[in-house]
Scaffold this active site. Structure first.
Site, short mmCIF file in Angstrom:
data_model
loop_
_atom_site.label_atom_id
_atom_site.label_comp_id
_atom_site.label_asym_id
_atom_site.label_seq_id
_atom_site.Cartn_x
_atom_site.Cartn_y
_atom_site.Cartn_z
N LYS A 49 0.84 -1.21 0.00
CA LYS A 49 0.00 0.00 0.00
C LYS A 49 0.87 1.26 0.00
O LYS A 49 0.60 2.22 -0.74
CB LYS A 49 -0.93 -0.01 1.23
CG LYS A 49 -2.05 -1.02 1.13
CD LYS A 49 -2.76 -1.22 2.45
CE LYS A 49 -3.71 -2.42 2.36
NZ LYS A 49 -4.33 -2.78 3.64
N GLN A 109 -5.22 -1.53 9.84
CA GLN A 109 -4.88 -2.82 9.25
C GLN A 109 -5.40 -3.95 10.16
O GLN A 109 -5.09 -4.01 11.34
CB GLN A 109 -3.35 -2.93 9.10
CG GLN A 109 -2.89 -4.16 8.34
CD GLN A 109 -3.27 -4.12 6.86
OE1 GLN A 109 -3.20 -3.07 6.22
NE2 GLN A 109 -3.66 -5.25 6.32
N ASP A 157 -11.46 2.56 3.73
CA ASP A 157 -11.70 1.12 3.59
C ASP A 157 -13.20 0.85 3.43
O ASP A 157 -13.60 -0.26 3.06
CB ASP A 157 -11.20 0.37 4.83
CG ASP A 157 -9.88 -0.35 4.58
OD1 ASP A 157 -9.52 -0.52 3.40
OD2 ASP A 157 -9.22 -0.75 5.56
#
Ligand code: NDP
Length: 320
Positions: A74, A118, A143
């Site tokens: 990422k 995460q 997200d």
């Protein structure tokens, strides 16, 4: 919708089986995601007046190897696009309170437009994942997994929320086929918050008729056989057999499974949830693993971050 030609993203495979000629078109996530990233890079360049740059924070608790790998990808892709990405790593001893405090700090920081936590959280303490993901400001939840964004998606407010990255990437790959989703019978295997459930919603609000299957579904092969569009996110290596697949179906495989393979230096290889070799003999379109949904997930995260930065700029301009 991305406007580049679908043909650019296809690799045609032809094969003969029992006298029948079948053609599976492989939808490349590598190629499609590259085009998305290039478009985003130009967009970021255009908005980079007076030193402005979209900002992304990846918050990690602990030190899991798989998370470290995903985060480094990422950060690398963000840098290529021109997004200012920062990795904040808290130790495994971090408490829920400390995690929430960090989230609040990032929520309040105007130079950060996207915040992802995460998962899974790798902590020796008990931390409520749901509480943590919902602490992220919905305006920065790139997200797309907070209750607010998920709720908007489930009600069809697609333009007013962040779409979760993996299902959004799947939709982009489906668009590459040039086949209209409206009116199609779609089957989703899996109902998780990050893959299956939002995939169902996205297909539904793109006007497919959707069946969602899960571990208690009794007649999985029969359900799969009805699918004109099949999206699989079950986490079960090679589970969907080619014989189940409807001739000509679009098959999107989200699965990432590591299976033993003595021929590889690492002793293992990655396969999807669909038995690829048999499925491409029947499918009209199919995504490979690796190189299908995976790269699209990262590209869609960057897209959401750039979208959030653009919205921030629009709000700032309207205030002046
Ligand atoms: P989860 O384990 O959270 O969910 C799996 C889902 O599949 C559940 O809904 C489960 O049903 C269902 N399921 C499990 N076994 C079966 C079965 N035998 N028959 C039918 N349904 C079944 O996984 P995720 O959604 O997080 O991930 C799914 C897969 O996608 C994994 O391989 C993961 O690695 C991959 N993934 C890939 C990403 C990418 O970027 N390519 C991103 C995220 C995930 P039930 O609800 O009843 O338990």
């Amino acid at each position: 919708m991305i406007s580049f030609a679908a043909n650019l993203c296809r690799l045609e495979l032809s094969c003969f089986h029992g006298g029948r000629r079948s053609i599976a078109t492989v939808i490349s996530g590598n190629i499609t995601s590259k085009l998305v990233r290039e478009r985003l890079r130009k967009e970021v360049e255009e908005m980079s007046f007076s030193g402005f740059r979209p900002g992304l924070v990846v918050l990690q608790v602990g030190d899991r190897d798989d998370s470290n790998l995903y985060i480094s990808t990422k950060l690398k892709v963000a840098a290529q696009i021109g997004i200012e990405a920062k990795h904040v790593r808290l130790p495994t001893t971090a408490t829920q309170e400390e995690v929430l405090q960090h989230i609040t700090l990032v929520n309040q920081n105007p130079s950060v437009h996207g915040l992802i936590v995460q998962l899974p959280l790798d902590s020796v303490n008990s931390i409520n994942t749901e509480l943590v993901t919902n602490a992220v400001s919905p305006e920065k939840d790139v997200d797309g997994i907070s209750c607010e964004n998920a709720g908007k998606l489930s009600r069809g407010d697609l333009a007013d929320c962040f779409l979760p990255c993996t299902p959004n990437g799947c939709m982009e790959l489906i668009r590459q086929t040039g086949v209209s989703v409206a009116g199609k019978h779609a089957v989703v295997i899996g109902r998780s918050k990050i893959v299956g459930a939002p995939m169902h919603d996205l297909l539904l609000w793109n006007h497919a008729t959707v069946t969602t299957c899960h571990s208690k579904t009794r007649d999985l092969p029969e359900q799969v056989a009805k699918a004109e569009i099949l999206v699989v996110g079950a986490g079960r290596a090679d589970m969907v057999r080619g014989e189940w697949v409807k001739e000509g179906a679009i098959v999107i495989d989200c699965g990432i499974n590591h299976v033993p393979d003595e021929t590889k230096p690492s002793g293992k290889r990655v396969v999807g949830d669909v038995h690829y070799a048999s499925a491409y003999q029947r499918a009209g379109f199919i995504t490979p693993v690796p190189g299908g949904v995976g790269p699209m997930t990262v590209a869609m995260l960057m897209e959401n971050t750039v979208k959030s930065a653009r919205r921030f700029l629009q709000r700032e301009l309207s205030r002046r």
